[in-house]
Design a protein around this motif. Structure first.
Motif, mmCIF file in Angstrom:
data_model
loop_
_atom_site.group_PDB
_atom_site.id
_atom_site.type_symbol
_atom_site.label_atom_id
_atom_site.label_comp_id
_atom_site.label_asym_id
_atom_site.label_seq_id
_atom_site.Cartn_x
_atom_site.Cartn_y
_atom_site.Cartn_z
ATOM 1 N N LEU A 66 0.845 -1.187 0.000
ATOM 2 C CA LEU A 66 0.000 0.000 0.000
ATOM 3 C C LEU A 66 0.880 1.237 0.000
ATOM 4 C CD1 LEU A 66 -2.872 1.258 0.342
ATOM 5 C CD2 LEU A 66 -2.460 1.151 2.812
ATOM 6 N N ARG A 67 0.674 2.106 -0.978
ATOM 7 C CA ARG A 67 1.418 3.368 -1.008
ATOM 8 C C ARG A 67 0.910 4.246 0.123
ATOM 9 N NH1 ARG A 67 4.682 6.698 -3.299
ATOM 10 N NH2 ARG A 67 4.166 8.828 -3.823
ATOM 11 N N THR A 68 1.814 4.753 0.943
ATOM 12 C CA THR A 68 1.403 5.568 2.076
ATOM 13 C C THR A 68 2.525 6.482 2.553
ATOM 14 O OG1 THR A 68 0.543 5.590 4.312
ATOM 15 C CG2 THR A 68 1.925 3.735 3.742
ATOM 16 N N PRO A 69 2.577 7.684 2.056
ATOM 17 C CA PRO A 69 3.594 8.619 2.538
ATOM 18 C C PRO A 69 3.183 9.320 3.835
ATOM 19 C CG PRO A 69 2.322 9.631 0.791
ATOM 20 C CD PRO A 69 1.813 8.209 0.937
ATOM 21 N N ASP A 70 2.029 8.977 4.403
ATOM 22 C CA ASP A 70 1.500 9.701 5.558
ATOM 23 C C ASP A 70 1.790 9.069 6.912
ATOM 24 O OD1 ASP A 70 0.356 11.565 3.802
ATOM 25 O OD2 ASP A 70 -1.399 10.292 3.532
ATOM 26 N N LEU A 71 2.272 7.839 6.958
ATOM 27 C CA LEU A 71 2.511 7.163 8.233
ATOM 28 C C LEU A 71 3.885 7.547 8.762
ATOM 29 C CD1 LEU A 71 1.201 4.377 9.802
ATOM 30 C CD2 LEU A 71 3.483 3.696 9.154
ATOM 31 N N ARG A 72 3.943 7.928 10.021
ATOM 32 C CA ARG A 72 5.225 8.285 10.633
ATOM 33 C C ARG A 72 5.346 7.562 11.967
ATOM 34 N NH1 ARG A 72 8.477 13.745 10.634
ATOM 35 N NH2 ARG A 72 10.377 12.807 11.412
ATOM 36 N N VAL A 73 6.410 6.794 12.126
ATOM 37 C CA VAL A 73 6.655 6.052 13.353
ATOM 38 C C VAL A 73 7.685 6.816 14.187
ATOM 39 C CG1 VAL A 73 7.608 3.926 14.332
ATOM 40 C CG2 VAL A 73 6.085 3.819 12.364
ATOM 41 N N CYS A 74 7.326 7.083 15.433
ATOM 42 C CA CYS A 74 8.222 7.794 16.346
ATOM 43 C C CYS A 74 8.353 7.036 17.659
ATOM 44 C CB CYS A 74 7.680 9.201 16.619
ATOM 45 S SG CYS A 74 7.600 10.255 15.153
ATOM 46 N N GLY A 75 9.430 7.328 18.371
ATOM 47 C CA GLY A 75 9.643 6.732 19.683
ATOM 48 C C GLY A 75 9.923 5.245 19.657
ATOM 49 N N ASP A 76 10.327 4.726 18.509
ATOM 50 C CA ASP A 76 10.584 3.288 18.348
ATOM 51 C C ASP A 76 9.400 2.438 18.791
ATOM 52 O OD1 ASP A 76 13.068 3.421 17.140
ATOM 53 O OD2 ASP A 76 14.153 3.460 19.044
ATOM 54 N N ARG A 77 8.197 2.975 18.692
ATOM 55 C CA ARG A 77 6.969 2.227 19.027
ATOM 56 C C ARG A 77 6.193 2.020 17.732
ATOM 57 N NH1 ARG A 77 3.951 -0.008 23.374
ATOM 58 N NH2 ARG A 77 1.797 -0.011 22.741
ATOM 59 N N PHE A 78 6.073 0.760 17.300
ATOM 60 C CA PHE A 78 5.325 0.410 16.100
ATOM 61 C C PHE A 78 4.681 -0.932 16.356
ATOM 62 C CE2 PHE A 78 5.543 -0.971 11.422
ATOM 63 C CZ PHE A 78 4.326 -0.380 11.113
ATOM 64 N N THR A 79 3.368 -0.919 16.594
ATOM 65 C CA THR A 79 2.650 -2.147 16.917
ATOM 66 C C THR A 79 1.401 -2.268 16.061
ATOM 67 O OG1 THR A 79 1.304 -1.126 18.661
ATOM 68 C CG2 THR A 79 3.424 -2.089 19.329
ATOM 69 N N THR A 80 0.869 -3.492 16.009
ATOM 70 C CA THR A 80 -0.395 -3.771 15.338
ATOM 71 C C THR A 80 -1.259 -4.629 16.241
ATOM 72 O OG1 THR A 80 -1.472 -4.718 13.386
ATOM 73 C CG2 THR A 80 0.549 -5.788 14.104
ATOM 74 N N THR A 81 -2.550 -4.367 16.210
ATOM 75 C CA THR A 81 -3.491 -5.233 16.903
ATOM 76 C C THR A 81 -3.852 -6.392 15.981
ATOM 77 O OG1 THR A 81 -5.409 -4.012 16.060
ATOM 78 C CG2 THR A 81 -4.507 -3.312 18.210
ATOM 79 N N ALA A 82 -4.564 -7.360 16.520
ATOM 80 C CA ALA A 82 -5.109 -8.461 15.715
ATOM 81 C C ALA A 82 -6.282 -7.931 14.895
ATOM 82 C CB ALA A 82 -5.564 -9.598 16.617
ATOM 83 N N VAL A 83 -6.659 -8.675 13.875
ATOM 84 C CA VAL A 83 -7.794 -8.292 13.021
ATOM 85 C C VAL A 83 -9.080 -8.287 13.820
ATOM 86 C CG1 VAL A 83 -9.161 -8.959 11.001
ATOM 87 C CG2 VAL A 83 -6.677 -9.174 10.942
ATOM 88 N N GLU A 84 -9.880 -7.259 13.614
ATOM 89 C CA GLU A 84 -11.183 -7.124 14.254
ATOM 90 C C GLU A 84 -12.231 -6.847 13.198
ATOM 91 O OE1 GLU A 84 -10.569 -3.826 16.835
ATOM 92 O OE2 GLU A 84 -9.340 -4.962 18.236
ATOM 93 N N GLY A 85 -13.411 -7.435 13.368
ATOM 94 C CA GLY A 85 -14.491 -7.247 12.401
ATOM 95 C C GLY A 85 -15.214 -5.942 12.563
#
Length: 122
Positions: free
Chosen positions: A103-122
């Protein structure tokens, strides 16, 4: 896939990453996607997103429906570690898949060395 604009508050930033089922039949996802930030040349920025929260239950996505995960990072300046380079793309492995979506996405910025994902939710 689509990515929302970051929703910030109290030093936290959350992005909604939505998976769309474009087929004519239901599909099911369970667990966490693999999410990495990549540059135009394919090189990886930082490390893949870590898992946040419980793995959850299986989510059935009806034909034309969506399910999502939340990507989490910090606002710039909250932690001393600074921000990663801005990616050109997200590389995402849906739960249970060995094939990545991009996915092209120039808008996401990760700071503070914190980058997480939750599980899929409906």
């Amino acid at each position: 896939m689509s990515l929302s604009t970051g929703d910030g508050g109290a030093g936290q930033v959350h992005y909604r990453l939505a998976f769309a089922n474009k087929s004519g039949h239901p599909c099911a996802l369970r667990g966490y996607p693999g999410v990495s930030l990549i540059r135009r040349d394919g090189s990886v920025i930082g490390v893949p997103a870590e898992h946040e929260g419980a793995a959850g239950r299986q989510t059935v996505i009806g034909a034309g429906g969506t399910a999502d995960v939340t990507l989490h990072t910090l606002n710039q300046g909250i932690a001393d570690s600074g921000c990663w380079r801005t990616p050109d793309y997200l590389r995402v492995y849906p739960p249970g898949s060995k094939e990545a979506l991009t996915l092209r996405t120039p808008d996401l910025r990760v700071c503070g060395d914190r980058f997480t994902t939750t599980a899929v939710e409906g």
